[in-house]
Design a protein around this motif. Structure first.
Motif, PDB file in Angstrom:
ATOM      1  N   SER A 131      20.000  65.406  35.869  1.00  9.23           N
ATOM      2  CA  SER A 131      19.103  66.059  35.377  1.00  9.23           C
ATOM      3  C   SER A 131      18.417  66.744  36.522  1.00  9.23           C
ATOM      4  O   SER A 131      17.463  67.830  36.250  1.00  9.23           O
ATOM      5  CB  SER A 131      18.107  65.306  34.605  1.00  9.23           C
ATOM      6  OG  SER A 131      18.871  64.629  33.508  1.00  9.23           O
ATOM      7  N   TYR A 132      18.410  66.499  37.843  1.00 15.20           N
ATOM      8  CA  TYR A 132      17.592  66.781  38.618  1.00 15.20           C
ATOM      9  C   TYR A 132      18.029  67.556  40.002  1.00 15.20           C
ATOM     10  O   TYR A 132      19.269  67.603  40.343  1.00 15.20           O
ATOM     11  CB  TYR A 132      16.907  65.494  39.541  1.00 15.20           C
ATOM     12  CG  TYR A 132      16.215  64.693  38.559  1.00 15.20           C
ATOM     13  CD1 TYR A 132      16.261  63.614  38.212  1.00 15.20           C
ATOM     14  CD2 TYR A 132      14.690  65.052  38.753  1.00 15.20           C
ATOM     15  CE1 TYR A 132      15.448  62.656  37.352  1.00 15.20           C
ATOM     16  CE2 TYR A 132      13.837  64.421  37.917  1.00 15.20           C
ATOM     17  CZ  TYR A 132      14.148  63.120  37.089  1.00 15.20           C
ATOM     18  OH  TYR A 132      13.390  62.400  36.520  1.00 15.20           O
ATOM     19  N   ALA A 133      17.518  68.647  40.332  1.00  9.98           N
ATOM     20  CA  ALA A 133      17.698  69.244  41.637  1.00  9.98           C
ATOM     21  C   ALA A 133      17.529  68.226  42.773  1.00  9.98           C
ATOM     22  O   ALA A 133      16.574  67.271  42.353  1.00  9.98           O
ATOM     23  CB  ALA A 133      16.978  70.478  41.853  1.00  9.98           C
ATOM     24  N   MET A 134      18.104  68.330  43.763  1.00  3.95           N
ATOM     25  CA  MET A 134      17.834  67.203  44.942  1.00  3.95           C
ATOM     26  C   MET A 134      17.739  68.060  46.385  1.00  3.95           C
ATOM     27  O   MET A 134      18.077  69.147  46.455  1.00  3.95           O
ATOM     28  CB  MET A 134      18.895  66.425  44.916  1.00  3.95           C
ATOM     29  CG  MET A 134      19.108  65.628  43.745  1.00  3.95           C
ATOM     30  SD  MET A 134      20.311  64.442  43.920  1.00  3.95           S
ATOM     31  CE  MET A 134      19.554  63.052  44.742  1.00  3.95           C
ATOM     32  N   GLY A 135      17.222  67.229  47.199  1.00  3.32           N
ATOM     33  CA  GLY A 135      17.250  67.844  48.579  1.00  3.32           C
ATOM     34  C   GLY A 135      17.133  66.728  49.634  1.00  3.32           C
ATOM     35  O   GLY A 135      17.215  65.697  49.209  1.00  3.32           O
ATOM     36  N   TRP A 136      17.608  67.360  50.931  1.00  2.00           N
ATOM     37  CA  TRP A 136      17.498  66.285  51.940  1.00  2.00           C
ATOM     38  C   TRP A 136      16.458  66.890  52.935  1.00  2.00           C
ATOM     39  O   TRP A 136      16.225  68.075  53.025  1.00  2.00           O
ATOM     40  CB  TRP A 136      19.041  66.464  52.858  1.00  2.00           C
ATOM     41  CG  TRP A 136      19.885  65.868  52.196  1.00  2.00           C
ATOM     42  CD1 TRP A 136      20.807  66.393  51.616  1.00  2.00           C
ATOM     43  CD2 TRP A 136      20.206  64.458  52.273  1.00  2.00           C
ATOM     44  NE1 TRP A 136      21.943  65.578  51.042  1.00  2.00           N
ATOM     45  CE2 TRP A 136      21.738  64.052  51.550  1.00  2.00           C
ATOM     46  CE3 TRP A 136      19.677  63.502  52.988  1.00  2.00           C
ATOM     47  CZ2 TRP A 136      22.223  62.994  51.605  1.00  2.00           C
ATOM     48  CZ3 TRP A 136      20.209  62.188  52.657  1.00  2.00           C
ATOM     49  CH2 TRP A 136      21.674  61.953  52.105  1.00  2.00           C
ATOM     50  N   PHE A 137      15.635  65.784  53.359  1.00  6.73           N
ATOM     51  CA  PHE A 137      14.676  66.269  54.689  1.00  6.73           C
ATOM     52  C   PHE A 137      15.130  65.273  55.640  1.00  6.73           C
ATOM     53  O   PHE A 137      15.761  64.308  55.543  1.00  6.73           O
ATOM     54  CB  PHE A 137      13.215  65.851  53.883  1.00  6.73           C
ATOM     55  CG  PHE A 137      12.678  66.783  52.974  1.00  6.73           C
ATOM     56  CD1 PHE A 137      13.438  67.043  51.647  1.00  6.73           C
ATOM     57  CD2 PHE A 137      11.574  67.801  53.397  1.00  6.73           C
ATOM     58  CE1 PHE A 137      12.863  68.095  50.760  1.00  6.73           C
ATOM     59  CE2 PHE A 137      11.251  68.408  52.520  1.00  6.73           C
ATOM     60  CZ  PHE A 137      11.780  68.815  51.170  1.00  6.73           C
ATOM     61  N   ARG A 138      14.263  65.427  56.801  1.00  5.84           N
ATOM     62  CA  ARG A 138      14.276  64.738  58.026  1.00  5.84           C
ATOM     63  C   ARG A 138      13.036  64.613  58.715  1.00  5.84           C
ATOM     64  O   ARG A 138      12.187  65.516  58.816  1.00  5.84           O
ATOM     65  CB  ARG A 138      15.405  65.047  58.745  1.00  5.84           C
ATOM     66  CG  ARG A 138      15.105  66.584  59.509  1.00  5.84           C
ATOM     67  CD  ARG A 138      16.259  67.022  60.590  1.00  5.84           C
ATOM     68  NE  ARG A 138      15.919  67.980  61.114  1.00  5.84           N
ATOM     69  CZ  ARG A 138      16.796  68.659  62.134  1.00  5.84           C
ATOM     70  NH1 ARG A 138      18.336  68.388  61.988  1.00  5.84           N
ATOM     71  NH2 ARG A 138      16.483  69.647  62.874  1.00  5.84           N
ATOM     72  N   GLN A 139      12.819  63.458  59.244  1.00  6.62           N
ATOM     73  CA  GLN A 139      11.654  63.183  60.288  1.00  6.62           C
ATOM     74  C   GLN A 139      12.068  62.736  61.631  1.00  6.62           C
ATOM     75  O   GLN A 139      12.551  61.455  61.540  1.00  6.62           O
ATOM     76  CB  GLN A 139      10.702  62.159  59.690  1.00  6.62           C
ATOM     77  CG  GLN A 139       9.488  62.036  60.204  1.00  6.62           C
ATOM     78  CD  GLN A 139       8.465  61.347  59.358  1.00  6.62           C
ATOM     79  OE1 GLN A 139       8.736  60.724  58.317  1.00  6.62           O
ATOM     80  NE2 GLN A 139       7.182  61.538  59.623  1.00  6.62           N
TER      81      GLN A 139
END
Length: 121
Positions: A30-38
């Motif tokens: 049901s969701y769009a998703m993403g990747w982030f980084r730190q």
């Protein structure tokens, strides 16, 4: 939605890794998703986005042509294929969900605990 990122590790410059983000939740598709980084000493930054169907993706400029985001809703899993890794890609990588098409951290939630990627020169 509870997310779990995995697949990180220690690699050399030029190598590849594939990160996975899984959930046991039945609402994954049901969701769009993403990747982030730190990276150490830096703020968390956007890496890649994918719609719920996988039909649309976009990337931060610094990973275009090297990273590919994808998902398999039947397996409740999202991926980040990372090729031609550079030392500056060293960071903790996080996955998250969003109800909107966005690259803004504030629009994402249900952050997983992250997976460490370390690229040596």
């Amino acid at each position: 939605v509870q997310l779990q990122a995995s697949g990180g590790g220690l690699v050399q410059a030029g190598d590849s890794l594939r990160l996975s983000c899984t959930t046991s939740g039945r609402t994954f598709s049901s969701y769009a998703m993403g990747w982030f980084r730190q990276a150490p000493g830096k703020e968390r930054e956007f890496v890649a986005f994918i719609t719920w169907s996988g039909g649309r993706t976009f990337y931060a400029d610094f990973v275009k042509g090297r990273f590919t985001i994808s998902r398999d809703n039947a397996k409740n899993t999202m991926y980040l294929q990372m090729n031609s890794l550079k030392p500056e890609d060293t960071a903790v990588y996080y996955c998250a969900v969003t109800p909107v098409e966005s690259n803004r951290e504030a629009d994402f939630g249900s952050w997983g605990q992250g997976t460490q990627v370390t690229v040596s020169s």
